[in-house]
Design a protein around this motif. Structure first.
Motif, short mmCIF file in Angstrom:
data_model
loop_
_atom_site.label_atom_id
_atom_site.label_comp_id
_atom_site.label_asym_id
_atom_site.label_seq_id
_atom_site.Cartn_x
_atom_site.Cartn_y
_atom_site.Cartn_z
N ASP A 1 0.80 -1.17 -0.05
CA ASP A 1 -0.11 0.00 -0.02
C ASP A 1 0.97 1.21 0.01
N HIS A 2 0.34 2.16 -0.52
CA HIS A 2 1.28 3.66 -0.61
C HIS A 2 0.08 4.59 -0.01
N PRO A 3 0.13 5.32 1.17
CA PRO A 3 -0.66 6.40 1.74
C PRO A 3 -0.31 7.43 0.91
N CYS B 1 3.95 10.04 -1.37
CA CYS B 1 3.53 8.78 -0.40
C CYS B 1 4.12 9.32 0.79
N ILE C 1 4.90 7.38 3.13
CA ILE C 1 6.11 6.66 3.85
C ILE C 1 7.27 7.42 3.36
N HIS D 1 9.52 5.88 0.66
CA HIS D 1 9.13 6.03 -0.46
C HIS D 1 9.22 7.36 -1.07
N MET E 1 9.01 9.04 -4.85
CA MET E 1 7.41 8.78 -4.98
C MET E 1 6.79 10.43 -4.41
CU LIG Z 1 4.74 4.32 -0.47
#
Ligand SMILES: [Cu+2]
Length: 123
Positions: free
Chosen positions: A46-48, A105, A107, A110, A115
Motif C-alpha cells: 500500500d502507498h498512503p 507517498c 511513507i 518511499h 514517490m
Molecule cells: Cu509508499
C-alpha cells in the motif's frame, strides 16, 4: 496517476522519480475548480497518498463507493492483487492558492526515493 516501484528500484509516480523542475502532470489545475483524480497502485504494498494545501473527498476504493465522512489529506492506495492495480478515486477542490501543490507517498522512505511530485495551480 500511477504509483509503482519497490525498495530495490526506487519509487515512481507515472514512471518518474521526483523532480522539482517538472511535474508528472503536463497541464496545470485551475484555481477554484474541482478535479477528480484516479490513483492506481501497481506495487505490492500500500502507498498512503498525501497532498498538501487542499484536502479531498474519497469517492471510491477499488471501485467500491465511499460514504462522505469529511475531507482528508491522506488515503492508503491498496496494493495490486494478481496483477490488478489497487485504485482510489478522489475529488480535490483547488481553492485560493496558486503555485506548486506537493503530493507524495506518506511513507518517508518511499517519498525520499522518488514517490513525490506536484501540480501547478494557476489563475
Ligand atoms: Cu509508499
Amino acid at each position: 496517476m500511477t504509483l509503482s516501484g519497490d525498495d530495490s528500484e526506487g519509487f515512481f509516480i507515472n514512471g518518474r522519480q521526483f523532480r522539482m523542475d517538472s511535474s508528472v502532470f503536463s497541464t496545470p489545475a485551475k484555481v477554484n475548480t474541482i478535479e477528480e483524480w484516479t490513483i492506481t497502485n501497481e506495487a505490492g504494498e500500500d502507498h498512503p497518498f498525501h497532498i498538501h494545501t487542499n484536502s479531498f473527498q474519497v469517492m471510491s476504493i477499488n471501485g467500491v463507493p465511499q460514504p462522505f465522512v469529511g475531507r482528508q489529506d491522506t488515503i492508503p492506495v491498496p496494493h495490486a492483487v494478481n496483477g490488478v492495480p489497487g485504485k482510489v478515486v478522489i475529488r480535490i477542490p483547488f481553492s485560493d492558492f496558486t503555485g506548486k501543490v506537493m503530493f507524495h507517498c506518506h511513507i518517508a522512505a518511499h517519498e525520499d526515493n522518488g514517490m513525490m511530485s506536484y501540480i501547478n495551480v494557476v489563475d
